[in-house]
Enzyme design. Structure first.
Site, PDB file in Angstrom:
ATOM      1  N   ASP A   1       0.881  -1.617  -0.020  1.00 52.09           N
ATOM      2  CA  ASP A   1      -0.182   0.322   0.559  1.00 52.09           C
ATOM      3  C   ASP A   1       1.094   1.209  -0.354  1.00 52.09           C
ATOM      4  OD1 ASP A   1      -2.422   1.416   0.138  1.00 52.09           O
ATOM      5  OD2 ASP A   1      -1.037   2.048   2.359  1.00 52.09           O
TER       6      ASP A   1
ATOM      7  N   ASP B   1      -0.259   5.371   0.849  1.00 52.79           N
ATOM      8  CA  ASP B   1      -0.809   5.964   1.962  1.00 52.79           C
ATOM      9  C   ASP B   1      -0.704   5.220   3.056  1.00 52.79           C
ATOM     10  OD1 ASP B   1      -0.808   8.727   0.595  1.00 52.79           O
ATOM     11  OD2 ASP B   1      -2.791   8.737  -0.440  1.00 52.79           O
TER      12      ASP B   1
END
Length: 229
Positions: A10, A12
């Protein structure tokens, strides 16, 4: 962990310390559009989703047109108006470089837009480590497993030879739906309890601990490709 080929991150809250700007940008856009300004915890709870899905979760009773105005305002704040600092988490580049040198394929699966991800990959210089990326505005949003399945297809990696690393239950739920082992990291937006409920292989505090855990794992990787080259 034998035969690991693909590690998907991922963005953020996992590689990028950007949650404060996301929250600030949402709240600025909420004020601009005259919608109720939600508190930080409510906004942090939807980080990781695609923008339309996030806004639908925050304002389920608000008409689509108003949510689209909010989405536009959020993008303006995040990309230019808001000056809350954003930077890679400490240890991000060292981790990516180490994994690339081990011959692992690295990828990103994110709720960001393509425009936003491309911009930050260029600004940070981290784009060179990833053979592929997927954004929520070009495929299904997490926790749907489609973006992870697309990345596995590109890498030619089976679920058992893949690993998802994320800071939200959306990331780990996506991995679970795809049959992919996962690692939770707690320096992002969802806490240890929420991550533990998704049954990851391990939960780590930060990227340094992730680096150590991966270094100790018994990973056999026959590929010799350095994707950072």
């Amino acid at each position: 962990m034998d035969g690991l080929k693909l590690v998907v991150f991922d963005w953020d809250g996992t590689l990028m310390d950007s949650a404060d700007r996301i929250v600030s940008s949402f709240r600025g856009a909420m004020r601009d559009t005259g919608l109720p300004v939600l508190d930080e915890a409510e906004i942090r709870s939807i980080i990781g989703l695609g923008l339309p899905e996030a806004l639908a979760a925050l304002y389920p009773d608000v008409p689509l047109e108003r949510r689209q105005q909010l989405a536009l305002g959020y993008g303006q704040h995040y990309m230019g108006i808001d000056t809350t600092p954003v930077r890679p988490f400490d240890g991000a580049e060292a981790l990516l470089e180490a994994l690339a040198k081990r011959g692992l394929w690295l990828a990103v699966a994110t709720g960001k837009s393509r425009r936003g991800l491309d911009r930050v990959l260029e600004e940070t210089g981290l784009g060179r480590y990833f053979f592929a990326t997927r954004c929520a505005d070009e495929t299904a949003s997490k926790p749907d497993p489609l973006m992870l399945r697309e990345l596995m297809f590109e890498a030619g990696a089976e679920p058992s030879a893949s690993l998802m690393v994320g800071d939200t239950h959306f990331d780990l739920d996506m991995a679970g739906h795809a049959g992919v082992p996962s690692v939770g990291i707690v320096h992002g937006v969802h806490g240890r309890e929420a991550l533990a409920a998704c049954s990851p292989l391990v939960i780590v505090e930060d990227l340094f601990e992730l680096h150590d855990w991966l270094a100790q794992a018994h990973i056999h990787q026959p590929l010799n490709q350095d994707v950072s080259a």
